[in-house]
Design an enzyme around this catalytic site. Sequence first.
Site, PDB file in Angstrom:
ATOM      1  N   ALA A 129       0.831  -1.208   0.000  1.00  0.00           N
ATOM      2  CA  ALA A 129       0.000   0.000   0.000  1.00  0.00           C
ATOM      3  C   ALA A 129       0.863   1.255   0.000  1.00  0.00           C
ATOM      4  CB  ALA A 129      -0.935  -0.012   1.224  1.00  0.00           C
ATOM      5  N   ARG A 179       4.379   9.284 -10.059  1.00  0.00           N
ATOM      6  CA  ARG A 179       4.025   9.279 -11.478  1.00  0.00           C
ATOM      7  C   ARG A 179       3.277  10.572 -11.841  1.00  0.00           C
ATOM      8  NH1 ARG A 179       1.660   3.942 -11.387  1.00  0.00           N
ATOM      9  NH2 ARG A 179       3.733   3.180 -10.896  1.00  0.00           N
ATOM     10  N   SER A 239       7.921  -3.540  -0.933  1.00  0.00           N
ATOM     11  CA  SER A 239       7.058  -4.016  -2.016  1.00  0.00           C
ATOM     12  C   SER A 239       7.215  -5.502  -2.298  1.00  0.00           C
ATOM     13  CB  SER A 239       7.365  -3.242  -3.308  1.00  0.00           C
ATOM     14  OG  SER A 239       7.284  -1.861  -3.080  1.00  0.00           O
ATOM     15  N   CYS A 252       2.179 -12.985   0.337  1.00  0.00           N
ATOM     16  CA  CYS A 252       1.347 -14.126  -0.072  1.00  0.00           C
ATOM     17  C   CYS A 252       2.177 -15.216  -0.727  1.00  0.00           C
ATOM     18  CB  CYS A 252       0.282 -13.694  -1.069  1.00  0.00           C
ATOM     19  SG  CYS A 252      -0.115 -11.961  -1.037  1.00  0.00           S
ATOM     20  N   VAL A 278       8.906   4.452  12.503  1.00  0.00           N
ATOM     21  CA  VAL A 278       8.194   5.634  12.982  1.00  0.00           C
ATOM     22  C   VAL A 278       7.605   5.294  14.347  1.00  0.00           C
ATOM     23  CG1 VAL A 278       6.239   7.174  12.575  1.00  0.00           C
ATOM     24  CG2 VAL A 278       7.741   6.517  10.675  1.00  0.00           C
ATOM     25  N   ASP A 288      -3.159  -3.353   4.960  1.00  0.00           N
ATOM     26  CA  ASP A 288      -3.593  -4.232   6.042  1.00  0.00           C
ATOM     27  C   ASP A 288      -3.894  -3.515   7.356  1.00  0.00           C
ATOM     28  OD1 ASP A 288      -3.163  -6.196   4.209  1.00  0.00           O
ATOM     29  OD2 ASP A 288      -1.561  -7.223   5.309  1.00  0.00           O
ATOM     30  N   ASN A 298      -2.710  -3.131  -2.791  1.00  0.00           N
ATOM     31  CA  ASN A 298      -2.249  -2.513  -4.031  1.00  0.00           C
ATOM     32  C   ASN A 298      -3.268  -1.511  -4.564  1.00  0.00           C
ATOM     33  OD1 ASN A 298       0.385  -3.492  -5.427  1.00  0.00           O
ATOM     34  ND2 ASN A 298      -0.405  -5.264  -4.307  1.00  0.00           N
ATOM     35  N   TYR A 332     -18.303 -21.210 -22.674  1.00  0.00           N
ATOM     36  CA  TYR A 332     -18.533 -22.651 -22.682  1.00  0.00           C
ATOM     37  C   TYR A 332     -17.789 -23.316 -23.839  1.00  0.00           C
ATOM     38  CZ  TYR A 332     -20.407 -27.066 -24.158  1.00  0.00           C
ATOM     39  OH  TYR A 332     -20.487 -28.352 -24.597  1.00  0.00           O
ATOM     40  N   TRP A 375     -23.796 -26.174 -18.831  1.00  0.00           N
ATOM     41  CA  TRP A 375     -24.221 -25.275 -17.756  1.00  0.00           C
ATOM     42  C   TRP A 375     -23.036 -25.146 -16.799  1.00  0.00           C
ATOM     43  CZ3 TRP A 375     -28.792 -22.670 -17.787  1.00  0.00           C
ATOM     44  CH2 TRP A 375     -29.832 -23.174 -18.563  1.00  0.00           C
TER      45      TRP A 375
END
Lengths: 459, 459
Positions: free
Chosen positions: B14, B24, B43, B47, B84, B291, B313, B434, B442
């Site tokens: 984040a 940017r 970064s 996961c 911090v 988080d 992100n 499909y 289905w």
Amino acid sequence: MSMERLVVIGGDAAGMSAASQARRLRGPGELEIVAFERGHFTSYSACGIPYWVGGDVAGPDELIARTPEEHRARGIDLRLRTEVTEIDVAGRRVRARDVDSGAGSAYWTSYDKLVVATGARPVRPDMPGMDARGVHGVQTLDDGQALLDTLSRARGRRAVVVGAGYIGVEMAEALINRGYEVTVLNRGGEPMSTLDPDMGRLVHDAMTGLGITMVNDVEVTELLAGEDGRVRAVVAKDTEYPADVVVLGIGVRPETALARAAGLPLGGHGGLLTDLAMRVRGHEEIWAGGDCVEVLDLVSGQERYVPLGTHANKHGQVIGANVGGGYATFPGVVGTAVSKVCDLEIARTGLREKDARRAGLRYESVTIESTSRAGYYPGASPMTVKMLAERRTGRLLGVQIVGREGAAKRVDIAAVALTAGMTVEQMTALDLGYAPPFSPVWDPVLVAARKAAAKVRNL
Amino acid sequence: MSMERLVVIGGDAAGMSAASQARRLRGPGELEIVAFERGHFTSYSACGIPYWVGGDVAGPDELIARTPEEHRARGIDLRLRTEVTEIDVAGRRVRARDVDSGAGSAYWTSYDKLVVATGARPVRPDMPGMDARGVHGVQTLDDGQALLDTLSRARGRRAVVVGAGYIGVEMAEALINRGYEVTVLNRGGEPMSTLDPDMGRLVHDAMTGLGITMVNDVEVTELLAGEDGRVRAVVAKDTEYPADVVVLGIGVRPETALARAAGLPLGGHGGLLTDLAMRVRGHEEIWAGGDCVEVLDLVSGQERYVPLGTHANKHGQVIGANVGGGYATFPGVVGTAVSKVCDLEIARTGLREKDARRAGLRYESVTIESTSRAGYYPGASPMTVKMLAERRTGRLLGVQIVGREGAAKRVDIAAVALTAGMTVEQMTALDLGYAPPFSPVWDPVLVAARKAAAKVRNL
């Protein structure tokens, strides 16, 4: 008062789904159901034929979802090898005859409610040599068996596939799997004309990489047979392509000769026109569904012809519900289709660039490269996503995906977003499943949506 | 006039996404960016740690999306190993110190705009033996390396995983792949409490089938160490489970001690509360994401805590756009999550039964069995789909899927439908991809929708 009678013309997905669903809602004491089928089979998956031919599926029986006996056991008076030759709309009756006995066997059957599910017929170009042995369509189980018989007898190993749409590319895979040298002759500039040409090029390159000879921009003009009557070559643009077997995958048209003769309304693509309940327009007691009807494209607002088993099944359910006294509608399609050639996956939904133009829409187009899984996760493979969004509104118009594992069904994300009328900006916030084995942290569809949204904003 | 300064607390997804996106939009001549990170890395994909530990990913470098050097090269003043310790909201400044030098190195840095992206901290139960060697969390790259060091030195092959959520089941897979005998100790009645218990039972059975010993309904009360200080067993419900290594996967909590001390608003789950632009409520110049925040659940209308890299992100992008003078929002989540244990895929989105009850919703629930591909196509594997729909309205409330290949990402269909507020009746008409290699005619999600729609109608 005699019992109400439902007559169904066509014993495949749409027709028999309608019959089954109607039977579920109204038992044999309430509704008589007579179904006519010209061929030997009912309720089978024509989409599975390429995989049967390719050897992934053992036999035709596996492609049959429900046999004639199963239908009959549920109280459906199913008449196989029986062809309907006339619909008498005013008299509410159909004329049918035994296919093998011929005209002498014809008889009338009256109906209270009629379902027209006559399906599609393959395009068979009118050119010399079409009757040569070893030239096959692949629309019915009989076609599939005939092709397999040819393959088992073929002396050589050269196959030519005419057409590079879904059937063409799937048959190319099947024949490669059977050990054939495969040449695909394609009238268009790139294979898979259901994609934009820039995405079709990716399919072209991948198929070439599989050892398939891809020839674009050629029109087949003649098939050459040997003295034994067997095909020996395909002629296109003055070139002879040697062939021990030829497979035609040029597409299908709605089988609506009966409907046309009966004065039922047909659309610009030659398919029957229905309302949202799948009732034939202007005919309170006649329904139609499956490969013989046109459907509403929810993105362009225009009628399209999309012969696909998944729609046929939905149509059958809707018709059966309505005939059976319930209520259901088929709101339309967004034009989703997926396919594969070996491990290449191909998907599309919504409008191509030319569809958007034809519908009067201005759009922005973006194409991105990403991967199927987190880049560091084993098996992550490249995926190209093209996305079209309407100018100003930013509404999603279409998505095309070409990649490997995980590419095809990702298009469902866009199919649902199209149905919901989402903008690409809204899509950037979609809460899609993320874990390294399944997606990069930004799913490829989100990456495309971000780029498309930025492009729409900056104009 | 001095240049405006953006201060970012936290150098993972984040925080650094926010910094990068702001950069940017506003170059180094327009905006100064100072980012503080307590650890060694920026970064990175937490996961991915289970797959690194399991051997699918070669090393920690592969999990790093962008290195400190790359961030610095883009004009971000990144201070690693710098913690911090205080946010002075009134004074618009933060106090930081070098982690290795300690309190003596503390200094103040003023900000015009502040991003709080302090992440999560793993739950570490307060019980005897937690300090034994060989007991590991797996939240950071340092944690992953420490665990691998233990594995390389472990004399035995018995692993105990405490917790049966995402981390727990993924670590069970990792340790199985490393050749360990794995026991999972689970406080709940079934693994994967993010699923309803009936779906969690499927995970339980599949994991048992993989040779993992699954123990439910047990609370771990103590870890036992040998004389060498290394863990030797886990005690739960008076039973000793021998262990050469213990992995804690009990979950995480928002790391919001700093924010709390600064008087920033926290929600019922302990996470920061923001508006839709990810601005901390009531604080014009402070943003928060990842988080450490709570997010709006679009289905229940309530705040939830969903620590996931994919949200972090997105938060970063949104914050960076807003800080950089653009405009973006994060509308909320529907609660999508996917995972796998060996070839078992697990997915969920929307509300579980207990979430629906808690939100005051009445619902119908259906569960169906289908297959990942056409039943006749090789590799078709069973898939169970559970679907919840609101009574009366028929609005989709949630979907859970457990199966093999193709199960996890199918949940995206439902994620988009939830976002669009679709009813299950509307879903029955979805135009999903499909073809026999990808889906039955289905799709399993459509089968569930049909059953759910019928149930809603018939009440």
